[in-house]
Enzyme design. Structure first.
Site, short mmCIF file in Angstrom:
data_model
loop_
_atom_site.label_atom_id
_atom_site.label_comp_id
_atom_site.label_asym_id
_atom_site.label_seq_id
_atom_site.Cartn_x
_atom_site.Cartn_y
_atom_site.Cartn_z
N CYS A 2 0.83 -1.19 0.00
CA CYS A 2 0.00 0.00 0.00
C CYS A 2 0.87 1.25 0.00
CB CYS A 2 -0.87 0.05 1.25
SG CYS A 2 -1.94 -1.39 1.42
N GLY A 28 -0.42 0.74 -5.03
CA GLY A 28 -1.73 0.12 -4.83
C GLY A 28 -2.74 0.64 -5.82
N ASN A 102 0.50 0.72 5.99
CA ASN A 102 1.27 -0.04 5.00
C ASN A 102 2.09 -1.07 5.74
OD1 ASN A 102 4.15 0.69 2.90
ND2 ASN A 102 2.66 -0.94 2.72
N GLY A 103 1.96 -2.31 5.31
CA GLY A 103 2.70 -3.41 5.96
C GLY A 103 1.74 -4.49 6.39
N CYS A 237 12.91 -3.50 4.03
CA CYS A 237 12.56 -4.44 2.96
C CYS A 237 13.46 -4.19 1.74
CB CYS A 237 11.11 -4.25 2.56
SG CYS A 237 10.66 -5.17 1.08
N TYR A 243 12.25 -3.82 -6.65
CA TYR A 243 11.09 -3.73 -7.53
C TYR A 243 10.05 -2.70 -7.11
CZ TYR A 243 6.50 -4.90 -9.40
OH TYR A 243 5.26 -4.81 -9.98
N CYS A 383 6.41 -13.57 1.71
CA CYS A 383 6.65 -12.39 2.56
C CYS A 383 5.50 -12.26 3.56
CB CYS A 383 6.72 -11.13 1.71
SG CYS A 383 6.92 -9.63 2.68
N CYS A 434 15.84 -6.75 5.59
CA CYS A 434 15.13 -8.03 5.63
C CYS A 434 15.33 -8.66 4.26
CB CYS A 434 13.63 -7.82 5.87
SG CYS A 434 12.68 -9.35 5.67
N CYS A 437 12.63 -13.24 1.84
CA CYS A 437 12.11 -13.88 0.63
C CYS A 437 13.20 -14.64 -0.13
CB CYS A 437 11.38 -12.88 -0.25
SG CYS A 437 12.32 -11.40 -0.65
P1 5GP Z 1 6.67 -13.64 -13.33
O1 5GP Z 1 7.44 -13.87 -14.58
O2 5GP Z 1 7.32 -14.23 -12.15
O3 5GP Z 1 5.24 -14.10 -13.51
O4 5GP Z 1 6.58 -12.07 -13.10
C1 5GP Z 1 7.75 -11.36 -12.83
C2 5GP Z 1 7.48 -9.91 -13.02
O5 5GP Z 1 6.56 -9.46 -12.00
C3 5GP Z 1 8.73 -9.07 -12.89
O6 5GP Z 1 8.89 -8.36 -14.10
C4 5GP Z 1 8.47 -8.11 -11.76
O7 5GP Z 1 8.74 -6.79 -12.19
C5 5GP Z 1 7.02 -8.23 -11.44
N1 5GP Z 1 6.79 -8.31 -9.97
C6 5GP Z 1 7.67 -8.54 -9.00
N2 5GP Z 1 7.09 -8.50 -7.79
C7 5GP Z 1 5.82 -8.22 -7.97
C8 5GP Z 1 4.71 -8.02 -7.10
O8 5GP Z 1 4.79 -8.10 -5.87
N3 5GP Z 1 3.53 -7.75 -7.71
C9 5GP Z 1 3.40 -7.64 -9.07
N4 5GP Z 1 2.21 -7.37 -9.60
N5 5GP Z 1 4.41 -7.82 -9.90
C10 5GP Z 1 5.60 -8.11 -9.37
MG MG Z 2 8.58 -6.43 -14.36
#
Ligand code: 5GP
Ligand code: MG
Length: 457
Positions: A2, A28, A102-103, A237, A243, A383, A434, A437
């Site tokens: 969030c 979010g 958030n968290g 985190c 990302y 996580c 942390c 993961c």
């Molecule tokens: P996968 O290939 O594993 O299905 O998707 C990987 C992609 O999901 C990566 O490009 C990354 O940027 C994105 N991603 C990483 N973590 C998250 C997350 O927590 N939520 C969403 N929606 N996308 C994520």
């Molecule tokens: Mg991506």
């Protein structure tokens, strides 16, 4: 996950909050809400969808008051419901309490059960409602003591922005899992998950809310900071840098873009297959790919172009709609890829399914070889602190070897950045983070009954 925001000191605090939430939209997309306090009353605007779906210039300008808080909520499976929209608000004998959180707390079940046994009735399934009950329950104390007492019972991750009548309160758990910063624009203090929200409203960044700190701000601009809890080792985190946060933000006092670029540079030092060009999977992989190309001295190309105009209407449960969504979002550039050996830089692999579709698209567009470098180690554990990482069953690296993942995605080679390499690229010492993961070493174990995801490593 969030995004949270708060403003105090200006009549149009709601407007600042609206703009702040716009900048935090990536944290979010499921729902958004703003609460303001004016003339001894709280007023609420909330709804499902993006900030631009929920608010308009007109509705926001109808919210006038010097204290405002706001929230954008990330879509998590099973909990997509209007009653879970934040900020969460209760009215009780001491006045109004509104909470933007958030968290993820790790002792929710225990607190929920204890509160129900003492007569609390819950409207939602949110952690933030538990916090509201804990604050409201403590009678005979002033609101500051009630908040300190309530927060002392929480375990896990919380960055909070609270509104207690016309007072704004910021708090961060003692490990500091999630970011939260303080800024100022004119006479108005502002709080935001990420500093990109300050830039949009021309606010100056002052400092981070410290791990374990509770900061009270009143409408005359008086600040009072307390740190009532025993200190704990920090657990920022690391995935916020990899990302989640926006690259133009500074979180945990350091810039995200530069951290991502260093991850890419380190990746190039560890993995250097023969290739004609380097490309990202946009947008999240772009900054690591840039670092990779600079360090490896290979040409950087945009081998895929992103379409930015994908509405949420495309999220349909049918396979056809899902396939269509994947294709409409990113389109390969045939003339760049034809006959080329390509290194694709990806920020992370979670389930592996989108990567697989992307790699197939690159091959269909004529790429001769597709190699992939990932700017973090394999994600092997869920996580418990707010990132929506699925169960172990769904995490591809928890179930397959790297060779099996390479074959599943359809790659010529696959390399994940080493744990040491990732930590070395961070702007803070490694013991500040942390990394559960990647390592399954959880800084704060969830209490019993927290989740069925907990499996032995
Ligand atoms: P996968 O290939 O594993 O299905 O998707 C990987 C992609 O999901 C990566 O490009 C990354 O940027 C994105 N991603 C990483 N973590 C998250 C997350 O927590 N939520 C969403 N929606 N996308 C994520
Ligand atoms: Mg991506």
């Amino acid at each position: 996950m969030c995004g949270i925001f708060g403003a105090i000191g200006q009549k149009d605090s709601a407007r600042l909050t609206y703009l702040g939430l716009y900048a935090l939209q990536h944290r979010g997309e499921e729902s958004a809400g703003i609460i303001i306090y004016d003339k001894k009353k709280a007023h609420y605007l909330k709804g499902m969808g993006l900030v631009s779906d929920v608010f308009s210039e007109k509705t926001v300008s109808s919210l006038q008051g010097k204290t405002a808080i706001g929230h954008v909520r990330y879509s998590t499976t099973g909990s997509s419901h209007a009653k879970n929209i934040q900020p969460f608000m209760v009215r009780h004998k001491k006045g109004y309490i509104a909470i933007a959180h958030n968290g993820n707390l790790t002792n929710t079940k225990k607190l929920h059960t204890e509160l129900e046994e003492k007569g609390s009735i819950f409207q939602s399934t949110m952690d933030s409602e538990i916090i509201a009950h804990l604050i409201a329950r403590v009678s005979g104390k002033d609101y500051k003591d009630s908040i300190i007492s309530a927060l002392s019972e929480l375990q896990g991750a919380y960055s909070l922005v609270l509104m207690v009548d016309n007072i704004l309160v910021a708090a961060r758990d003692p490990r500091g899992f999630r970011p939260l910063s303080l800024g100022k624009v004119g006479d108005c203090y502002v709080l935001a998950s990420e500093t990109c929200a300050f830039d949009l409203i021309h606010a100056d960044y002052i400092r981070d809310i410290e791990p374990g700190e509770i900061l009270f701000i009143d409408q005359s601009g008086r600040l009072e900071s307390v740190k009532p809890f025993p200190e704990k080792n920090h657990a920022f985190c690391i995935f916020e840098y990899i990302y989640f946060s926006r690259p133009d933000s500074n979180i945990f006092s350091n810039n995200v873009y530069l951290a991502r670029k260093r991850l890419g540079q380190q990746l190039a030092r560890e993995y250097n297959p023969d290739c004609d060009l380097v490309m990202p999977i946009p947008d999240s992989g772009s900054y690591a790919a840039l670092g990779y190309a600079q360090e490896s001295k290979k040409p950087y190309e945009a081998g895929m172009i992103r379409n930015h105009y994908i509405g949420r209407t495309f999220i349909q449960p049918t396979q056809f709609a899902r396939d269509f969504r994947v294709r409409v979002k990113l389109n390969p550039v045939r003339d760049v890829l034809k006959g080329k050996k390509v290194v694709v830089v990806e920020d992370s692999i979670v389930r592996g399914t989108t990567c697989r579709a992307r790699v197939k698209a690159l091959r269909d567009a004529g790429a001769k070889e597709v190699h992939m470098g990932v700017s973090c180690p394999p994600i092997i554990s869920p996580c418990f602190y707010g990132i929506d990482f699925p169960t172990r069953k769904e995490l591809i690296a928890s179930n397959k070897t790297i060779k099996q993942i390479k074959d599943f995605i359809g790659l010529d080679s696959l390399y994940y950045l080493s744990l040491e390499g990732m930590l070395k690229s961070m702007p803070l010492p490694k013991n500040e983070f942390c990394t559960a993961c990647f390592t399954c070493k959880y800084p704060e174990k969830p209490s019993k009954g927290f989740s069925k995801n907990i499996l032995e490593c």
